[in-house]
Design a protein around this motif. Sequence first.
Motif: not given
Length: 154
Positions: A143-152
């Motif tokens: 079970i993972l939650v990951a984030e897209k790079n905030r720089n786009g």
Amino acid sequence: QSGKVLGIDLSEGILEQARKRMRESVSSRVELQQGDALALPYPDASMDAVFLSFTLELFDNPEIPRLLAECSRVLIPGGRIGVVSLAKKEIDPLPVTLYEWAHRAFPVLIDCRPIFTRRLLEDSGFITLVHKEVKSWGLPVDILVAEKNRNGGS
């Protein structure tokens, strides 16, 4: 409350089953449509979050990075992806080895297989925020939650 929940599936039959269940309990903020996850029918940077539950492992290995790139494309910078999937290990326990054998022998009945979920997400440019492992029927599940790079970029 504002916002929408958008669902997509390749199978019209699966969508019809979901629509039947939705008539009983889900709000009008949910929209379902038939489509291909490798070519999501949504604009760039139009989603706050994407959720995939036992989905990535249905795709062939070369397709998984393409699918994750599509998820990144539709996510806003800093958007999040949640993934639940069967987990592959460097050294698999016996239940996983048996499950993978059954997948190879009966791919129509056992259509998914364990994958290195965290590695696939991070190789696609996502930043892992949460990683938890649980067991289901003796098999490890990520079970993972990951984030897209905030720089786009992803």
